[in-house]
Scaffold this motif. Sequence first.
Motif, PDB file in Angstrom:
ATOM      1  N   SER A 120       6.716 -15.700  54.854  1.00 13.97           N
ATOM      2  CA  SER A 120       5.316 -15.284  54.832  1.00 13.97           C
ATOM      3  C   SER A 120       4.679 -15.386  53.460  1.00 13.97           C
ATOM      4  CB  SER A 120       5.208 -13.844  55.338  1.00 13.97           C
ATOM      5  OG  SER A 120       3.859 -13.410  55.316  1.00 13.97           O
ATOM      6  N   SER A 121       3.558 -16.077  53.404  1.00 19.05           N
ATOM      7  CA  SER A 121       2.688 -16.023  52.237  1.00 19.05           C
ATOM      8  C   SER A 121       1.825 -14.769  52.370  1.00 19.05           C
ATOM      9  CB  SER A 121       1.801 -17.268  52.187  1.00 19.05           C
ATOM     10  OG  SER A 121       2.561 -18.443  52.201  1.00 19.05           O
ATOM     11  N   VAL A 155      13.134 -10.099  51.970  1.00 20.53           N
ATOM     12  CA  VAL A 155      14.028 -10.966  51.191  1.00 20.53           C
ATOM     13  C   VAL A 155      13.167 -11.793  50.244  1.00 20.53           C
ATOM     14  CG1 VAL A 155      15.772 -12.782  51.273  1.00 20.53           C
ATOM     15  CG2 VAL A 155      15.658 -11.094  53.119  1.00 20.53           C
ATOM     16  N   LEU A 156      13.315 -11.565  48.952  1.00 17.67           N
ATOM     17  CA  LEU A 156      12.542 -12.299  47.949  1.00 17.67           C
ATOM     18  C   LEU A 156      13.429 -13.359  47.309  1.00 17.67           C
ATOM     19  CD1 LEU A 156      10.615  -9.365  46.219  1.00 17.67           C
ATOM     20  CD2 LEU A 156       9.818 -10.884  48.040  1.00 17.67           C
ATOM     21  N   VAL A 157      12.973 -14.603  47.334  1.00 18.51           N
ATOM     22  CA  VAL A 157      13.770 -15.711  46.808  1.00 18.51           C
ATOM     23  C   VAL A 157      12.888 -16.640  45.978  1.00 18.51           C
ATOM     24  CG1 VAL A 157      15.344 -15.650  48.780  1.00 18.51           C
ATOM     25  CG2 VAL A 157      13.362 -17.175  48.840  1.00 18.51           C
ATOM     26  N   VAL A 166      10.855 -13.354  54.570  1.00 15.62           N
ATOM     27  CA  VAL A 166      11.158 -14.019  53.307  1.00 15.62           C
ATOM     28  C   VAL A 166       9.860 -14.387  52.590  1.00 15.62           C
ATOM     29  CG1 VAL A 166      12.410 -15.921  52.219  1.00 15.62           C
ATOM     30  CG2 VAL A 166      13.234 -14.974  54.394  1.00 15.62           C
ATOM     31  N   ASN A 167       9.837 -14.130  51.322  1.00  5.59           N
ATOM     32  CA  ASN A 167       8.689 -14.529  50.504  1.00  5.59           C
ATOM     33  C   ASN A 167       9.204 -14.963  49.148  1.00  5.59           C
ATOM     34  OD1 ASN A 167       6.084 -15.025  49.652  1.00  5.59           O
ATOM     35  ND2 ASN A 167       5.407 -12.890  49.709  1.00  5.59           N
ATOM     36  N   GLU A 168       8.413 -15.748  48.463  1.00  4.09           N
ATOM     37  CA  GLU A 168       8.767 -16.102  47.091  1.00  4.09           C
ATOM     38  C   GLU A 168       8.713 -14.868  46.208  1.00  4.09           C
ATOM     39  OE1 GLU A 168       7.393 -20.540  46.028  1.00  4.09           O
ATOM     40  OE2 GLU A 168       5.774 -19.191  46.584  1.00  4.09           O
ATOM     41  N   VAL A 202       8.328 -13.761  39.331  1.00  7.56           N
ATOM     42  CA  VAL A 202       9.140 -14.543  38.398  1.00  7.56           C
ATOM     43  C   VAL A 202       9.048 -16.043  38.663  1.00  7.56           C
ATOM     44  CG1 VAL A 202      10.763 -12.665  38.034  1.00  7.56           C
ATOM     45  CG2 VAL A 202      11.222 -14.339  39.815  1.00  7.56           C
ATOM     46  N   ALA A 203       8.637 -16.450  39.872  1.00  6.79           N
ATOM     47  CA  ALA A 203       8.647 -17.869  40.245  1.00  6.79           C
ATOM     48  C   ALA A 203       7.373 -18.545  39.783  1.00  6.79           C
ATOM     49  CB  ALA A 203       8.814 -18.001  41.761  1.00  6.79           C
ATOM     50  N   THR A 204       7.285 -18.797  38.477  1.00 12.12           N
ATOM     51  CA  THR A 204       6.036 -19.293  37.909  1.00 12.12           C
ATOM     52  C   THR A 204       5.637 -20.663  38.450  1.00 12.12           C
ATOM     53  OG1 THR A 204       7.281 -20.158  36.034  1.00 12.12           O
ATOM     54  CG2 THR A 204       6.307 -17.974  35.797  1.00 12.12           C
ATOM     55  N   ASP A 205       6.589 -21.575  38.596  1.00 10.15           N
ATOM     56  CA  ASP A 205       6.254 -22.904  39.094  1.00 10.15           C
ATOM     57  C   ASP A 205       5.722 -22.832  40.513  1.00 10.15           C
ATOM     58  OD1 ASP A 205       6.944 -24.130  36.774  1.00 10.15           O
ATOM     59  OD2 ASP A 205       8.927 -24.784  37.447  1.00 10.15           O
TER      60      ASP A 205
END
Length: 368
Positions: A53-54, A105-107, A137-139, A143-146
């Motif tokens: 999910s965004s 769940v953050l990945v 699940v989401n980013e 921390v995931a700058t890119d």
Amino acid sequence: MAAIKDAKRIVIKIGSALLVDRDSNKLRLKWLKALADDVAMLRARGTDVILVSSGSIALGRGVLGLPMVELSLEQSQAAAAVGQIQLAHAYDRALGEHDIKCAQVLVTLEDSADRRRYLNSRATLEQLLRFGVVPIVNENDTVATDEIRYGDNDRMAAQVAVTAGADQLILLSDVDGFYSANPMQDKSAYRFDVIEKITPEIEAMAGDAGSGLSKGGMKTKLMAAKTATAAGCDMAITEGSVMHPIRALEEGAAVTWFTAQGDPQQKRKVWIAAMKPKGQITIDAGAAKAVIGGGSLLAAGVRAVSGKFGRGDAVTITDLEGNAVGTGLTRYDAQDAADIVGKRSQEIEEILGYPPRGPMIHRDDMAL
């Protein structure tokens, strides 16, 4: 390509534009409840469901009262941190009405590039699904700058599908499929029902994002399709703003399906078999028989360990005569593996100082 009702494991990706109203930056609760109905329908059939999910940045923008302009990286990360709480609570409430438990769940994409983190992610998702939980699940946008800059949650959804061994990935989007050109600009544009191979001509047809909230356009969706189909997972792009979008898809809603190139488990075995082994594990006759019969490799059946390898690395599995049995991804590094050779599960914690990670090599991480 199997029908949705025949799929054993489905990953559903939800875009920001579907989940969050672009004018108010508030959650579309009625739509989310309808999606939860669809998830309950799939679960009732025995289908495992993972949601990617965004929406955290869009929700956080609304909570913080940030204007509808391009946010700086730091503002996006702050908005994501605030919005992620709202997102998790919303899913928990919507799925809870069906007595379905969910987990956050953050990945990041790095979690699929690093083999150890990949195995950890896979093991966590598998355990959650065994517990009957729906992973959300989401980013990890803080921390995931890119990923924030390029917004490829589509590609991350494909990585999740590969990691989880899903046989179908459904991208719920703000468009109803893949078109030969932008249908908003070209009236002659046509939608593909099925794409069996992503050719350079197909790639040339991809455009950029078309909505204010969704940052990933058709280019990222094609990248996702390449990843998913190569791993044996069918992928669909369909318009998701309708109520009960999965039910609508089953009832004939417009869609583009990208056909999988093989079976997920078969593709995973091919991937493992192609790895360069960093060590060798020698097993006894009983363990060899169990492994060849489809079982996992337990430490009790191991007779010797050689080489320098880390947890998650590929190792060659051989019998006592030196015959190659297969290749597998080990759950222990070389030193720990050597320390527990021939030991039973109940002895491992006392030797290593931490609880056992299950078998030395799980059957799903083994290519014979």
